[in-house]
Design a protein around this motif. Structure first.
Motif, PDB file in Angstrom:
ATOM      1  N   TYR A   1      41.802  50.085  39.087  1.00 39.45           N
ATOM      2  CA  TYR A   1      42.050  48.668  38.829  1.00 39.45           C
ATOM      3  C   TYR A   1      43.508  48.263  38.946  1.00 39.45           C
ATOM      4  CZ  TYR A   1      41.607  50.788  34.073  1.00 39.45           C
ATOM      5  OH  TYR A   1      41.666  51.604  32.971  1.00 39.45           O
ATOM      6  N   GLN A   2      44.453  49.140  38.573  1.00 33.44           N
ATOM      7  CA  GLN A   2      45.855  48.787  38.784  1.00 33.44           C
ATOM      8  C   GLN A   2      46.260  49.135  40.222  1.00 33.44           C
ATOM      9  OE1 GLN A   2      48.005  50.791  35.620  1.00 33.44           O
ATOM     10  NE2 GLN A   2      47.170  49.423  34.053  1.00 33.44           N
ATOM     11  N   MET A   3      47.379  48.547  40.676  1.00 32.25           N
ATOM     12  CA  MET A   3      47.754  48.653  42.092  1.00 32.25           C
ATOM     13  C   MET A   3      48.422  49.974  42.464  1.00 32.25           C
ATOM     14  SD  MET A   3      49.320  45.105  43.387  1.00 32.25           S
ATOM     15  CE  MET A   3      49.775  46.077  44.823  1.00 32.25           C
ATOM     16  N   ASP A   4      48.261  50.323  43.731  1.00 28.03           N
ATOM     17  CA  ASP A   4      48.931  51.475  44.313  1.00 28.03           C
ATOM     18  C   ASP A   4      50.431  51.165  44.454  1.00 28.03           C
ATOM     19  OD1 ASP A   4      49.963  53.402  46.058  1.00 28.03           O
ATOM     20  OD2 ASP A   4      48.103  53.525  47.211  1.00 28.03           O
ATOM     21  N   PRO A   5      51.289  52.010  43.853  1.00 32.34           N
ATOM     22  CA  PRO A   5      52.741  51.753  43.916  1.00 32.34           C
ATOM     23  C   PRO A   5      53.290  51.648  45.336  1.00 32.34           C
ATOM     24  CG  PRO A   5      52.281  53.425  42.271  1.00 32.34           C
ATOM     25  CD  PRO A   5      50.974  53.157  42.977  1.00 32.34           C
ATOM     26  N   ALA A   6      52.538  52.077  46.315  1.00 32.12           N
ATOM     27  CA  ALA A   6      53.034  52.036  47.698  1.00 32.12           C
ATOM     28  C   ALA A   6      52.928  50.649  48.324  1.00 32.12           C
ATOM     29  CB  ALA A   6      52.256  53.040  48.547  1.00 32.12           C
ATOM     30  N   ASN A   7      52.222  49.719  47.684  1.00 33.73           N
ATOM     31  CA  ASN A   7      51.820  48.496  48.394  1.00 33.73           C
ATOM     32  C   ASN A   7      52.567  47.226  47.996  1.00 33.73           C
ATOM     33  OD1 ASN A   7      50.070  50.269  49.492  1.00 33.73           O
ATOM     34  ND2 ASN A   7      48.224  49.419  48.544  1.00 33.73           N
ATOM     35  N   LEU A   8      53.216  46.637  48.984  1.00 34.24           N
ATOM     36  CA  LEU A   8      53.928  45.377  48.786  1.00 34.24           C
ATOM     37  C   LEU A   8      53.077  44.173  49.212  1.00 34.24           C
ATOM     38  CD1 LEU A   8      56.465  43.597  48.322  1.00 34.24           C
ATOM     39  CD2 LEU A   8      57.235  44.273  50.592  1.00 34.24           C
ATOM     40  N   HIS A   9      52.447  44.262  50.373  1.00 36.10           N
ATOM     41  CA  HIS A   9      51.675  43.117  50.859  1.00 36.10           C
ATOM     42  C   HIS A   9      50.457  42.857  49.990  1.00 36.10           C
ATOM     43  CE1 HIS A   9      54.061  44.028  54.575  1.00 36.10           C
ATOM     44  NE2 HIS A   9      54.392  42.805  54.244  1.00 36.10           N
ATOM     45  N   GLU A  10      49.873  43.938  49.484  1.00 34.08           N
ATOM     46  CA  GLU A  10      48.744  43.773  48.571  1.00 34.08           C
ATOM     47  C   GLU A  10      49.196  43.050  47.295  1.00 34.08           C
ATOM     48  OE1 GLU A  10      46.899  47.458  47.401  1.00 34.08           O
ATOM     49  OE2 GLU A  10      45.585  46.442  45.992  1.00 34.08           O
ATOM     50  N   ALA A  11      50.422  43.323  46.874  1.00 35.79           N
ATOM     51  CA  ALA A  11      50.957  42.639  45.684  1.00 35.79           C
ATOM     52  C   ALA A  11      50.999  41.134  45.931  1.00 35.79           C
ATOM     53  CB  ALA A  11      52.348  43.169  45.344  1.00 35.79           C
ATOM     54  N   LEU A  12      51.360  40.749  47.139  1.00 36.56           N
ATOM     55  CA  LEU A  12      51.411  39.310  47.457  1.00 36.56           C
ATOM     56  C   LEU A  12      50.013  38.700  47.420  1.00 36.56           C
ATOM     57  CD1 LEU A  12      54.044  39.412  50.354  1.00 36.56           C
ATOM     58  CD2 LEU A  12      54.425  38.948  47.917  1.00 36.56           C
ATOM     59  N   ARG A  13      49.017  39.461  47.882  1.00 36.78           N
ATOM     60  CA  ARG A  13      47.636  38.947  47.819  1.00 36.78           C
ATOM     61  C   ARG A  13      47.171  38.813  46.366  1.00 36.78           C
ATOM     62  NH1 ARG A  13      46.749  42.655  51.948  1.00 36.78           N
ATOM     63  NH2 ARG A  13      45.199  43.881  50.833  1.00 36.78           N
ATOM     64  N   GLU A  14      47.531  39.775  45.538  1.00 31.64           N
ATOM     65  CA  GLU A  14      47.186  39.694  44.105  1.00 31.64           C
ATOM     66  C   GLU A  14      47.788  38.426  43.480  1.00 31.64           C
ATOM     67  OE1 GLU A  14      45.415  41.052  41.889  1.00 31.64           O
ATOM     68  OE2 GLU A  14      44.940  43.120  42.411  1.00 31.64           O
ATOM     69  N   VAL A  15      49.050  38.185  43.794  1.00 26.10           N
ATOM     70  CA  VAL A  15      49.739  37.022  43.221  1.00 26.10           C
ATOM     71  C   VAL A  15      49.091  35.737  43.730  1.00 26.10           C
ATOM     72  CG1 VAL A  15      51.928  35.755  43.175  1.00 26.10           C
ATOM     73  CG2 VAL A  15      51.918  38.243  42.872  1.00 26.10           C
ATOM     74  N   GLU A  16      48.797  35.696  45.018  1.00 26.36           N
ATOM     75  CA  GLU A  16      48.180  34.511  45.614  1.00 26.36           C
ATOM     76  C   GLU A  16      46.841  34.185  44.940  1.00 26.36           C
ATOM     77  OE1 GLU A  16      47.264  35.053  49.786  1.00 26.36           O
ATOM     78  OE2 GLU A  16      47.517  32.897  50.148  1.00 26.36           O
ATOM     79  N   LEU A  17      46.040  35.224  44.727  1.00 28.77           N
ATOM     80  CA  LEU A  17      44.739  35.023  44.075  1.00 28.77           C
ATOM     81  C   LEU A  17      44.906  34.488  42.658  1.00 28.77           C
ATOM     82  CD1 LEU A  17      42.596  38.133  45.052  1.00 28.77           C
ATOM     83  CD2 LEU A  17      42.027  35.728  45.447  1.00 28.77           C
ATOM     84  N   ASP A  18      45.838  35.083  41.909  1.00 30.98           N
ATOM     85  CA  ASP A  18      46.036  34.647  40.524  1.00 30.98           C
ATOM     86  C   ASP A  18      46.502  33.194  40.476  1.00 30.98           C
ATOM     87  OD1 ASP A  18      45.193  37.095  39.704  1.00 30.98           O
ATOM     88  OD2 ASP A  18      47.034  37.703  38.703  1.00 30.98           O
ATOM     89  N   ILE A  19      47.348  32.800  41.416  1.00 25.60           N
ATOM     90  CA  ILE A  19      47.795  31.401  41.457  1.00 25.60           C
ATOM     91  C   ILE A  19      46.607  30.490  41.786  1.00 25.60           C
ATOM     92  CG2 ILE A  19      49.218  29.754  42.750  1.00 25.60           C
ATOM     93  CD1 ILE A  19      51.403  31.949  42.899  1.00 25.60           C
ATOM     94  N   GLU A  20      45.809  30.896  42.764  1.00 26.37           N
ATOM     95  CA  GLU A  20      44.608  30.106  43.104  1.00 26.37           C
ATOM     96  C   GLU A  20      43.691  29.943  41.900  1.00 26.37           C
ATOM     97  OE1 GLU A  20      42.546  31.992  46.333  1.00 26.37           O
ATOM     98  OE2 GLU A  20      44.112  31.436  47.776  1.00 26.37           O
ATOM     99  N   GLU A  21      43.595  31.009  41.098  1.00 26.88           N
ATOM    100  CA  GLU A  21      42.697  30.973  39.938  1.00 26.88           C
ATOM    101  C   GLU A  21      43.285  30.228  38.745  1.00 26.88           C
ATOM    102  OE1 GLU A  21      41.143  34.848  38.862  1.00 26.88           O
ATOM    103  OE2 GLU A  21      40.996  35.403  40.961  1.00 26.88           O
ATOM    104  N   GLY A  22      44.577  29.868  38.851  1.00 28.16           N
ATOM    105  CA  GLY A  22      45.152  29.048  37.787  1.00 28.16           C
ATOM    106  C   GLY A  22      46.298  29.655  36.997  1.00 28.16           C
TER     107      GLY A  22
END
Ligand code: PBG
Length: 325
Positions: free
Chosen positions: A221-242
């Motif tokens: 459930y927590q993110m892979d430390p290697a991933n930057l672009h996935e972090a941006l997708r996580e942030v984008e989703l959370d913003i979309e969700e409010g």
């Protein structure tokens, strides 16, 4: 053209010159102080791997809140250590749970101090995972969402000013937003642990909150430390969700993520200077190997330079004293 002598050094000649051209600063306004609230009476238990930090029982919180407020720190973040844990983490949404009592105690003592609550199940489950499990021991996403919404709601009902979900289930920001809105709490912001990595820097916290998983790890459930672009997708989703504020966690080993998140979304961005980052500085300073205060300040400043608007840090009180001095 002749080579300009002292081209870069001429603005570094005195402290006042350096002040004029300084690009970033750490302010007391930026600080959020985490508190561990435990059950019982008269408890002020030192956390061995985090010198200077304590597990506090509810009766200790009024004095604590007043001290934090007097230092000018605008907000605290609460974690709970319940007396009893179970498979579901039901102490997490108990109206009289440790965090719910803590919220009331702090708001009574210091109404202006912002109380943010960590919403997760790992502090309350017997197995230490951030959600409920199926028969194979897998963390169930949607069943967990229901419980997180109950927990968030119980915090809002107790008087929390802001909700910070840290579980990393998919869809939890939207679920919690809807639950809050439906119950008349649409004014309560959500600070989402948006890019939260499966990090080894959380070690001391798991001792502090006694919430290490009893088997396996948090990598599903927590993110892979290697991933930057996935972090941006996580942030984008959370913003979309409010989400109203987005967080990157840990901070120091993830300054590139903080920078990208701030540049891409221009949202209020929080960095979590986690327990392991704090413990490393404390340990090296205790041996006389580094100047602990100076390294702490430089680390927090680097998070501001990377783009963080606010920082959750166990060093908040020390930093506030340093800034005031
Ligand atoms: C709960 C939670 C954790 C931290 C904040 N909320 C532990 C974890 O995810 O394992 C870590 C904070 C720190 O290390 O200071 N899920």
């Amino acid at each position: 053209m002749s080579f300009p002598v002292h081209r870069m050094r001429r603005l570094r000649r005195s402290e006042n010159l350096r002040r004029l051209v300084r690009e970033n600063a750490l302010h007391i306004d930026d600080l959020i102080y985490p508190l561990f609230v435990t059950f019982g009476q008269g408890e002020r238990l030192p956390i061995p791997s985090m010198p200077g930090q304590f597990q506090l029982s509810v009766d200790q919180l009024s004095a604590e809140a007043q001290e934090i407020n007097a230092l000018g720190i605008p907000a605290v973040l609460l974690f709970g250590i319940p007396e009893h844990k179970d498979e579901q983490g039901s102490a997490g949404w108990d109206k009289n749970g440790v965090v719910q009592q803590a919220i009331r105690a702090i708001k009574d003592a210091c109404p202006e101090l912002i109380v943010i609550t960590d919403v997760c199940l790992c502090e309350y489950t017997s197995h230490g995972h951030c959600g409920v499990l199926d028969k194979e021991g897998q963390v169930l996403n949607d069943a967990t969402l229901e419980l997180l919404a109950l927990e968030a709601l119980s915090h809002a009902q107790a008087g929390a000013d802001m909700i910070a979900p840290s579980d990393m289930m998919d869809g939890r920001v939207g679920k919690i937003r809807t639950a809050l809105d439906n119950e008349g709490f649409s004014q309560i912001p959500i600070m989402a642990y948006a890019a939260k990595f499966a990090s080894s820097f959380y070690g001391p916290f798991r001792q502090a909150a006694s919430c290490a998983p009893s088997f396996g790890d948090r990598k599903t459930y927590q993110m892979d430390p290697a991933n930057l672009h996935e972090a941006l997708r996580e942030v984008e989703l959370d913003i979309e969700e409010g989400a109203d504020i987005v967080m990157v966690k840990p901070a120091l080993a993830y300054l590139d993520v903080i920078r990208m998140v701030k540049e891409r979304f221009a949202y209020p961005t929080c960095a979590y200077n986690v327990s392991g980052e704090y413990a490393m500085i404390q340990a090296a300073a205790a041996r006389g190997w580094i100047d602990g205060q100076a390294v702490m300040y430089e680390s927090l400043l680097s998070m501001k330079r990377a783009g963080a608007d606010m920082i959750i840090t166990y060093a908040a009180k020390d930093a506030a004293r340093l800034i005031q001095a």
